[in-house]
Design an enzyme around this catalytic site. Sequence first.
Site, PDB file in Angstrom:
ATOM      1  N   HIS A 157       0.816  -1.221   0.000  1.00  0.00           N
ATOM      2  CA  HIS A 157       0.000   0.000   0.000  1.00  0.00           C
ATOM      3  C   HIS A 157       0.849   1.270   0.000  1.00  0.00           C
ATOM      4  O   HIS A 157       0.346   2.344  -0.315  1.00  0.00           O
ATOM      5  CB  HIS A 157      -0.929  -0.003   1.226  1.00  0.00           C
ATOM      6  N   ASP A 365       3.430   9.316  -0.660  1.00  0.00           N
ATOM      7  CA  ASP A 365       2.244   8.566  -0.263  1.00  0.00           C
ATOM      8  C   ASP A 365       1.999   7.471  -1.294  1.00  0.00           C
ATOM      9  O   ASP A 365       2.108   7.724  -2.496  1.00  0.00           O
ATOM     10  CB  ASP A 365       1.028   9.510  -0.221  1.00  0.00           C
TER      11      ASP A 365
HETATM   12  O1  F6P Z   1      -1.847   2.670   4.656  1.00  0.00           O
HETATM   13  C1  F6P Z   1      -0.680   2.452   5.326  1.00  0.00           C
HETATM   14  C2  F6P Z   1      -0.907   2.047   6.780  1.00  0.00           C
HETATM   15  O2  F6P Z   1       0.313   1.744   7.387  1.00  0.00           O
HETATM   16  C3  F6P Z   1      -1.791   0.818   6.930  1.00  0.00           C
HETATM   17  O3  F6P Z   1      -1.118  -0.383   6.752  1.00  0.00           O
HETATM   18  C4  F6P Z   1      -2.288   1.069   8.325  1.00  0.00           C
HETATM   19  O4  F6P Z   1      -3.375   0.303   8.695  1.00  0.00           O
HETATM   20  C5  F6P Z   1      -2.553   2.561   8.317  1.00  0.00           C
HETATM   21  O5  F6P Z   1      -1.523   3.078   7.522  1.00  0.00           O
HETATM   22  C6  F6P Z   1      -2.628   3.181   9.703  1.00  0.00           C
HETATM   23  O6  F6P Z   1      -1.471   2.953  10.427  1.00  0.00           O
HETATM   24  P1  F6P Z   1      -1.468   2.096  11.774  1.00  0.00           P
HETATM   25  O7  F6P Z   1      -2.085   0.770  11.480  1.00  0.00           O
HETATM   26  O8  F6P Z   1      -0.033   2.017  12.171  1.00  0.00           O
HETATM   27  O9  F6P Z   1      -2.288   2.892  12.754  1.00  0.00           O
END
Ligand code: F6P
Length: 466
Positions: A157, A365
């Site tokens: 992602h 991003d």
């Molecule tokens: O989209 C990237 C990402 O790291 C996802 O994998 C993740 O769920 C989101 O951002 C939010 O981050 P976190 O899970 O560390 O709160």
Amino acid sequence: MSRLIVVSNRVNPPSGAGEESVGGLAMALAAALRAYSGLWFGWSGKVAKTFTGELTTRTVDGVTSAVVDLDAADYEEYYNGYANKTLWPLFHYRADLTAYDRAYGEGYQRVNARFAETLAPLIQPDDLIWVHDYHLIPMARELRRLGVKNRIGFFLHVPWPAHQVFTTLPGHRKLVEAMFDYDLVGFQTQEYQNAFEEYVVTEAGGELTGAGRLRGFGRTLRTGAFPIGLDAAEFGRMLKSAKARQMRNLMTACTVFRHLIVGVDRLDYSKGLEERFVGFEAFLAGNPDMRRQVLMLQIAPVSRESVEAYQEIRGRLDALSGRINGEYADVDWNPFRYVNKNYRRDELGGIYGAARVGLVTPLRDGMNLVAKEFVAAQNPQDPGVLILSRFAGAARQMPEALLVNPNSPEEIADALKRALTMEQPERIRRWEALFDTVQREDVTAWRDAFVAELSGSEDRVTALAS
Ligand code: F6P
């Protein structure tokens, strides 16, 4: 139809009631799963005394999830450590913030092995397995070790960085070698796919053998670019909800005779918030006649608070927002609202709908779904203007936005002026093209393209023999 097993670090089955907030990954995965009878596996978000591998399962809105708790060392070394202090900054080109600590790497391997051991007994022979994001790169390798022969795909992602950046990671080769246990590896854009392939070709003597096949480490896999989209139909329904309407009315009422500029991001150093704040400040400084015509609202819910870099940026943003209002606010007016609260997605939809400008300027991003949500929420007769970083994956699909270099506050200030003075016909023309893309290249198209490619990939045995 095969069952689909989705594996991701966060498992966040939506309630379907618009309660989720910033973070498109969970929404996209839920939408992907709803159409398949399947399973969503990952971390519960909880930390237990010891790792037991005990599963908690539930079904919400047609999506069944199975989650497992981590222990304190896993949380520190795998999640806070290798995922958030090593891979996240590195993949977002912040080598200056990247921690290289062996204990983190070990924790990362351990959790991937633990996830694989917990998941393996649930896998049936025809299941397609789809692993997500940088937390779980070695997952296929661990599953293969346990004898899993199913087709396994991986989707990243976040950006895949350029060769020179990626090779600063100790153990980079091992990480990439593990990716060759997948049948298909997908990226958000062609640019990230190219960077990955370049690494394999130059560092591992790999070779592109045609039709999206990449050979390396004695194996062959398929690669592809699959830009993730919105669950456009679901978001469209949310925009019509009472919550969304109330929020739109509220924001319209508090910006009478003024234009709303909006930014919505997790509070993260990759989002370009400091540069954006300074860009808005430069706009105010350079356009005294327009000052009272605008209100900028930045929503930035705090995130990953146990990591120092996140605490530090929070402090800097507090200071900057105070400086801007201190300099420009008047007794009856202030130009900037900076809010660390989390909002429901339907409420955010209402806020986007009331805004004249969407300011989406991450320094890097993978995709950025806020840009797409902003577009989806606009009034077709009088749409707002999207200002978008050229370093967001979304910029590839959204050239009709005003594309800016997010490192340059002057460019941001110029784009703000241009957006705020743009005539209606031009706003409509740009928005129509953007809206068409957002609707067409939605989450269903993303899921279907990936799953079709994964199901169509040759039998693993054939691929290994080739
Ligand atoms: O989209 C990237 C990402 O790291 C996802 O994998 C993740 O769920 C989101 O951002 C939010 O981050 P976190 O899970 O560390 O709160």
